[in-house]
Write an enzyme that holds these catalytic residues in place. Structure first.
Site, PDB file in Angstrom:
ATOM      1  N   ASP A 424       1.894   0.239   2.318  1.00 48.51           N
ATOM      2  CA  ASP A 424       1.596  -0.997   1.635  1.00 48.51           C
ATOM      3  C   ASP A 424       2.360  -2.093   2.371  1.00 48.51           C
ATOM      4  OD1 ASP A 424       0.986  -2.813  -0.396  1.00 48.51           O
ATOM      5  OD2 ASP A 424       2.921  -2.418  -1.328  1.00 48.51           O
ATOM      6  N   THR A 426       3.209  -5.647   0.873  1.00 43.28           N
ATOM      7  CA  THR A 426       4.074  -6.438   0.021  1.00 43.28           C
ATOM      8  C   THR A 426       5.062  -5.537  -0.714  1.00 43.28           C
ATOM      9  OG1 THR A 426       2.176  -7.813  -0.294  1.00 43.28           O
ATOM     10  CG2 THR A 426       4.059  -8.212  -1.720  1.00 43.28           C
ATOM     11  N   THR A 732      -3.148  -3.558   3.056  1.00 38.15           N
ATOM     12  CA  THR A 732      -2.591  -4.667   2.296  1.00 38.15           C
ATOM     13  C   THR A 732      -3.682  -5.449   1.581  1.00 38.15           C
ATOM     14  OG1 THR A 732      -1.479  -6.769   2.503  1.00 38.15           O
ATOM     15  CG2 THR A 732      -2.623  -5.978   4.438  1.00 38.15           C
ATOM     16  N   ASN A 871      -0.163  -0.963  -7.755  1.00 33.40           N
ATOM     17  CA  ASN A 871      -1.445  -0.901  -7.059  1.00 33.40           C
ATOM     18  C   ASN A 871      -1.448   0.143  -5.952  1.00 33.40           C
ATOM     19  OD1 ASN A 871       0.404  -2.323  -5.626  1.00 33.40           O
ATOM     20  ND2 ASN A 871      -1.065  -3.722  -4.706  1.00 33.40           N
TER      21      ASN A 871
END
Lengths: 1022, 348
Positions: A424, A426, A732, A871
């Site tokens: 990922d 962030t 992302t 997420n």
């Protein structure tokens, strides 16, 4: 306190134009109420009425006190090896046994008992967690308007509860009223869907006035609704209140495990309790992951079973021959065995049955081929290994006091086999702390900060010879910068420019534009200020870190937003004329909030002079086309700056405004009001259309640039992992430019790499999109993606022979959706595998999981997913190993991960050191196990040659039974826990994960040869 | 090892970057960090050659010494099972052994090859006799041997568990098939004294076989297996039985019969008067009489000495081969030429 609460009683529903649309009607779906699947009837606030629904206690344990024994025994004997030993144990009771029954049963009991104790302890931990949850307290209505604290488990359907700020909802509640007058409340649903932004819920108007405890003295209502189900986003029901029927929608439902935010309290009626709640109906057991070694080990065990049967078969045939030979025409040969007076097991007259029985005996005797304690030892070793991982000070994050935490010990050795890392961005590569660092106002660029991306760029350009030195000094200056920052550091604000700060902006040529620019920042948002009453400091609760950064920077420059009421915003502004701070109040007329399709947000405010203006901020892609002809004064300059900022890895937003006259506004407001109150299905589109009309002819003010900070040591770590032959994919949700920038800053992309970019921004597709024909769009898109993929593949093939050029693949979310189609995904995967780095931007959580699945199943190699947010949960669960960053974005990712670490760069040690060790330890331990048991088993078999295959064991009973579980298991376990083929520093130094090389025979250095030997050994079985 | 010291700085820097952790140097802390000093011997050519050489130096003398000890043992082995059958009956050995009317007396003349020092152990050796057969091994009752009739559960002794109502004492196939050839020795005119005491294990006599257990109904059945026992002697004194009951692990075994406690001179001729009672003919077994002295290493056994010599010589050879290879094709220490990654990059 009271005054403050009054202040908070504002009608927030006004701010949200989109989130609160969708009022239900009693027609349509609601007519089903009372029918099948909609039979639930809840009498709210009626103590006397018995309701036959389950209580609110939850149980997440696998076993209960009663079911523990049978259930865990069943679990144990589902393992082939254990079942085999159970059968052996039973057979050992008969005369068939070559040894005493006890010596067959004791090892089994020890192993099964130990495993069951382990299960029991684990379940007990879950139990204590349940107890903690079930005993949380909440205020519940006890009658006469009195609310008292009670435990969650005591709640019943129909109770009225009062949930206070920052508490979890104890069950699925019907929202009746909140501390806001219009029964609005904010809910954080991170535990449900992983989204960190706050959701808005609103109760029915009829109940919104029940804002005091005493209101509930005589409150009575009946809710009729659907039966418990797992659908989080639907709810159908009706409320009968004061002889009126009102429809209920998901908008009124507060789900268990979500959290009340920004709202002092809510009152709610319990509709679903305990296991009926949607979140628990939804919970599935996390997928159980097994490492490749274990799967391979199973195959070896099956192989050993075959060997065992073969040997037993050979043994019993030879035994049959020897037995048949005993009697030669009635004359005994080995008279001392008395073949004339024999039992069925040794009778020469009934050789066939004797041989069959002997086969069973032999199965027992040669059972030592199957290492009974293997599974248990592996589990023990893994637990001990993970203790070492948890203890490792190199993976301990001092600042947050967070050590590494191996949540499942199953996958330790898999860490050494990672082929692809899916990361990922962030919060994993970046800190997810946004810092306002630069801005461009009226075509002038402000802000002198240097971003990490720029530093990385400089570093790349620097000649490779002096690389080390440059890096060394830079990291030093980095340290200095950070330490100096820390003193004056304001979170979210990293802007230095003397021209603007400390009120100097009034001397700039376009001071009026600058004023408007910061005014937009101070007003155009949905943040809520909180004033610390002692110090007067203002802090903000914002939906996203970007927004918080904007409000904070406006405050730092001199536009301090400090109060929000239902209809107004108050800002302390620096007045250029008087040079003092003056309080200005803006009347808030409308908020057109941000969403991902609009990519912009606007507010319409009326200032103290009575001028109405629309303030707008949004992405460059949507903003430039909305500018008025006379508002394009700074367009070229701003565009240029925005491009520069994007190159420097910054997130940009364009700010603009527009003045409205009374009539224009009235016209808009009427249309808007109408759209908002329409009850048709396309209400949302109507609102959007109306907003679209007003958000035009804007006048450009400038652009902001916010830095998404990289985490410590990320580029270094990625480089090392890449050198170790591990592929890294970044998945992302960010837009392509940002993703590419981050790719550069963390060494994933390098100058000189050929970038293959797959996107759907081609003009013809955009033209189609305007047309709105969905079929045509999808067809054209599919073709376009397919064409781009095959072209890229051709490029790759062409350049393969010619140069050593590396390729990078960048694909956006829309194209990814098509690329992941069944028809195309293999092509896509093939292309992606051949590229050195892959970046997927704008990808949804679902797509992340799909990509992970594709890589996992397509390459059949170990994949590792790393992420920090909810997420990423899908991705973490899908990958072979899921690693959670225990950062700031809640615990959801950590809870569904296999191993949690605090910082991305710990991955280097985790994979290169612990992964290598654990893999080697585990594989040598398993080999050692099989070795010792096979040698032991073979001596038994060889001895049979000297005992005429009669099934007499070569060893004493107790020695036999203790050999596996006691005498020979401790050394093996010690090997599995402590062995280090090479030291940690050597592993760090070489950076080569030797075992990665797929050519088994090639390795001959100290680190590699053993691994390849092990693998050869393994592959000879598989 | 060189690498360790060279690269610890990179890791060390990070450790120092985390200040304020207590007790960073204790042994327990080092253990938890998997940092305890460890010995990782590196197999360089020099160490490998030296190790093999050392093993050669250890094993060759060891082999020589044990072989010498084994050779110092004087052993006379005489197979008598065929020789003791009269010529005319050799075609029908079973008849000979099963017919009680045929005399089982037999004389053997053994020539002493070298002088033998007392004690000279007398063994009988049986070949192709499966005392380790599962049916045979289990067919006994240890409790009965110790307590006599006090213990009646003799089901394990099948098929020889009882005669009439009473269990046979001692029951089971092993006892039933007890060896019953007897030997008498004379040298010249004088009879050699054979000590038949203390041939069984002391623990067996004292703790496994009862002092008041008498074989009162032994060998009363229709089919008589091996020897009979004196019903008036307790089992703890029936040392032949005790020796026999400790079953042999392999089908070829020796059991102690007694000890001659006189020295025998070289070229003495020993006359053995034996009763050839035991049936080894039906299953094609062999019976041998063994006289043997002992050394500090026990009886005559060349295996260990030969094996040691072999290993020692082999190690020597290997070390010489390695030495030659090393001199011919030396490689620098830490050479990474042939590691997988170097190979890969050079090939692609």
């Amino acid at each position: 306190m009271r005054g403050r609460r009054r202040m908070r009683k504002i009608r927030l529903s006004k701010i949200y134009s989109f989130a609160l649309c969708g009022k239900g009607t009693l027609e349509g779906e609601h007519s089903q109420i009372g029918g099948q699947g909609f039979s639930r009837v809840v009498f709210c606030n009626e103590e006397g009425v018995m309701q036959n629904y389950s209580d609110n206690s939850v149980r997440s344990t696998k076993y209960t006190a009663v079911s523990f024994l049978p259930k865990s025994l069943f679990e144990q004997f589902r393992r082939v090896a254990n079942f085999y030993f159970l059968v052996i144990g039973v057979l050992a009771m008969t005369k068939l046994a070559p040894y005493t029954a006890v010596s067959a049963i004791v090892p089994l009991c020890v192993i099964v008992g130990a495993t069951m104790i382990k299960e029991g302890i684990e379940d007990w931990r879950r139990k204590t967690q349940d107890i903690e949850v079930n005993n949380r307290k909440v205020k519940v209505h006890k009658g006469d308007g009195v609310f008292e604290y009670t435990e969650w488990k005591n709640l019943r359907v129909g109770n009225i509860v009062k949930v206070e700020k920052d508490n979890f909802f104890p069950a699925d509640l019907l929202l009746l009223s909140s501390s806001y007058e219009d029964a609005v409340c904010y809910v954080e649903t991170m535990n449900l869907d992983g989204e960190t932004n706050l959701k808005l819920k609103q109760g029915l108007d009829v109940t919104s006035s029940l804002q005091d405890d005493s209101n509930f003295r005589d409150f009575k209502a009946v809710v009729k609704c659907e039966d418990p189900n797992a659908n989080l986003y639907s709810f159908i029901g009706s409320l009968e209140f004061e002889e009126q029927k009102y429809p209920l929608s998901p908008q009124q439902l507060l789900l268990r495990d979500s959290k009340l935010r920004n709202t002092d309290y809510v009152f709610g009626a319990i509709i679903f309790t305990g296991h009926d709640t949607k979140v628990i109906q939804n919970s599935t057991d996390p997928p159980s992951k097994r490492s490749k070694i274990e799967r391979k080990m199973d195959r070896i065990i099956y192989f050993l079973f075959c060997l065992l049967f073969l040997i037993a078969f050979v043994g019993s045939i030879l035994f049959g021959i020897a037995t048949k030979d005993e009697l030669d025409n009635g004359v005994m040969k080995r008279w001392y065995l008395r073949p004339d007076d024999s039992t069925i097991f040794f009778d020469p007259k009934r050789v066939a049955s004797a041989a069959i029985f002997h086969f069973l005996t032999a199965l027992m005797l040669y059972g030592f081929f199957i290492p009974i304690s293997l599974y248990f030892s592996i589990e023990l070793v893994k637990v001990l290994q993970s203790i070492f991982i948890n203890q490792d000070v190199h993976m301990y994050y001092e600042e947050a006091d967070k050590p590494a935490h191996a949540r499942t010990s199953n996958l330790n050795e898999e860490l050494g086999q990672v082929d692809t890392i899916l990361s990922d961005k962030t919060g994993t590569l970046t800190c997810n702390s946004m810092e306002f660092i630069k801005c461009s106002i009226a075509g002038v660029a402000y802000g002198q900060g240097v971003t990490e991306v720029e530093q990385a760029m400089d570093r790349k350009i620097g000649s490779p010879l002096t690389h080390e030195q440059v890096y060394g000094t830079e990291s030093e200056s980095d340290e200095n910068r950070k330490s100096s920052d820390r003193k004056t550091r304001i979170k979210g604000f990293n802007f230095t420019d003397e021209r603007i700060m400390n009120g100097n902006w009034v001397n700039e040529p376009h001071a009026d534009v600058i004023q408007k620019f910061f005014r937009v920042l101070a007003i155009c948002h949905t943040a809520i200020p909180e004033v610390d009453e002692d110090t007067g400091n203002v802090s903000y609760e914002a939906e996203s870190p970007d927004e918080a950064a904007f409000v904070i920077s406006a405050k730092e420059i001199g536009f301090e937003f400090f109060k929000r009421t239902q209809t107004s915003l108050s800002v302390n502004e620096w007045d250029p004329v008087s040079g003092n701070k003056v309080e200005r109040m803006y009347q808030l007329l409308n908020v057109l909030e941000f969403n991902s399709s609009r990519k912009r947000m606007s507010v319409i405010v009326k200032d103290e002079e009575g001028r109405i203006s629309l303030l707008c901020k949004g992405a460059d892609s949507v903003m430039f086309e909305r500018l008025a002809l006379n508002g394009r004064e700074f367009e070229d300059k701003t565009l240029e700056h925005v491009q520069q900022y994007a190159d420097a890895g910054l997130r940009t937003l364009i700010l603009a405004y527009r003045e409205l006259d009374e009539n224009e506004y009235k016209e808009f407001n009427n249309a808007f009001y109408e759209a908002k109150n329409s009850v048709t299905a396309d209400q949302e589109t109507l609102i959007e259309e109306v907003s679209n009309k007003i958000e035009r002819n804007l006048i450009l003010l400038g652009a902001t640039a916010v830095e998404d900070k990289l985490q410590n040591g990320v580029p270094d770590c990625i480089e090392k992992l890449a050198r170790a032959g591990i592929k890294i994919w970044v998945l992302t949700g960010d837009k392509m430019e940002t993703a590419i920038n981050i790719g550069f800053s963390c060494c994933l992309l390098r100058q000189g790499m050929r970038q293959i970019i797959i996107h759907l921004d081609a003009p013809e597709i955009q033209a189609l999109e305007k047309g709105g024909d969905k079929m045509a769009i999808s067809k054209a898109s599919r073709e376009s993606v397919l064409r781009q993929i095959s072209e890229a593949a051709l490029q790759l093939t062409a350049s393969r022979g010619a140069s050593q050029q590396a390729f990078a693949l960048i694909i956006d979310g829309k194209s990814l959706a098509y690329a992941l189609d069944d028809s195309m995904k293999n092509l896509f995967l093939e292309l992606a595998i051949r590229c050195a780095s892959v970046i997927c931007c704008r990808s949804s959580p679902k797509q992340k999981a799909l990509v992970t699945k594709l890589v996992k199943s397509g390459t059949r190699k170990t994949t590792l997913a790393i992420g920090d947010g909810a997420n990423d949960v899908g991705m973490l669960q899908e990958a072979d190993i899921g690693i959670g960053i225990s950062g700031f974005e809640g615990m959801q990712a950590v809870m569904s991960s296999d191993i949690a670490i605090a910082q991305f760069w710990y991955l280097e040690r985790l994979l290169l050191v612990h992964g290598h060790w654990c893999y080697r330890r585990m594989s040598s331990m398993i080999c050692y196990f099989f070795y010792k048991n096979i040698t032991f088993g073979f001596t038994l078999f060889l001895y049979e040659v000297y005992a005429s295959f009669s099934g007499e064991p070569a060893y004493n009973d107790w020695f036999l039974s203790l050999y596996s579980i006691l005498f020979s298991s401790l050394p093996v376990i010690a090997l599995g826990v402590f062995d280090q083929d090479v030291s940690a520093s050597f592993l760090n130094y070489t950076n080569k994960e030797c075992k990665m090389s797929s050519s088994a025979g090639a390795g001959s250095s100290a680190g590699c040869s053993t691994d390849s030997l092990v693998r050869q050994w393994f592959s000879s079985f598989a | 090892m060189d690498l360790d010291s060279g690269t610890s700085s990179t890791v060390g820097a990070r450790v120092q970057a985390i200040p304020g952790r207590p007790a960073q140097h204790g042994a327990l802390y080092q253990f938890k960090q998997q940092n305890l000093p460890a010995c990782k011997p590196v197999l360089t050519p020099a160490t490998v050659i030296a190790t093999f050489l050392l093993m050669g130096f250890i094993f060759i003398p060891l082999g020589l010494i044990t072989l010498r000890a084994s050779n110092s043992v004087v052993e006379i082995v005489d197979r008598y099972d065929i020789e003791c059958i009269p010529e005319e009956l050799r075609s029908n050995k079973l008849l000979y052994i099963t017919d009680d009317s045929i005399s089982k007396n037999c004389s053997r003349f053994l020539k002493v090859p070298k002088s033998m020092r007392a004690p000279i152990y007398i063994y009988y050796q049986l070949d192709n006799y499966y005392q380790n057969h599962r049916r045979y091994v289990k067919s006994r009752n240890d409790k009965q041997l110790l307590h006599g009739l006090g213990d009646n559960s003799t089901s394990s002794c099948i098929p020889l568990e009882s005669s009439g109502d009473l269990p046979i004492v001692p029951c089971g196939l092993i006892a039933w098939s007890v060896f019953n050839d007897t030997f008498k020795f004379s040298s010249g005119s004088s009879e050699l004294k054979v000590n038949r005491k203390n041939i069984a294990w002391k623990s067996d006599r004292n703790h496994k076989f009862g002092k008041d257990v008498y074989p009162f109904n032994f060998q009363n059945g229709p089919l008589i297996g091996g020897g009979k026992l004196d019903p008036n002697t307790p089992l703890s004194d029936q040392e032949d039985l005790i020796v026999w009951m400790r079953t042999a692990a392999l089908p070829s075994f020796r059991k102690l019969y007694g000890r001659i406690e006189e020295d025998l001179d070289a070229d003495d001729v020993i006359v053995v008067q034996l009763m050839n009672n035991y049936n080894a003919y039906s299953f094609g077994g062999k019976k041998k009489l063994v006289l043997s002295t002992s050394s500090w290493l026990g009886g005559k056994n060349d295996f260990f000495g030969v094996a040691s010599l072999f290993i020692g010589t082999f190690c020597m050879l290997i070390s010489i081969v390695f030495l030659l290879l090393h001199v011919k094709n030396p490689r620098p220490y830490g050479d990474a030429m042939y590691t997988s990654w170097n190979k890969k990059s050079s090939s692609s």
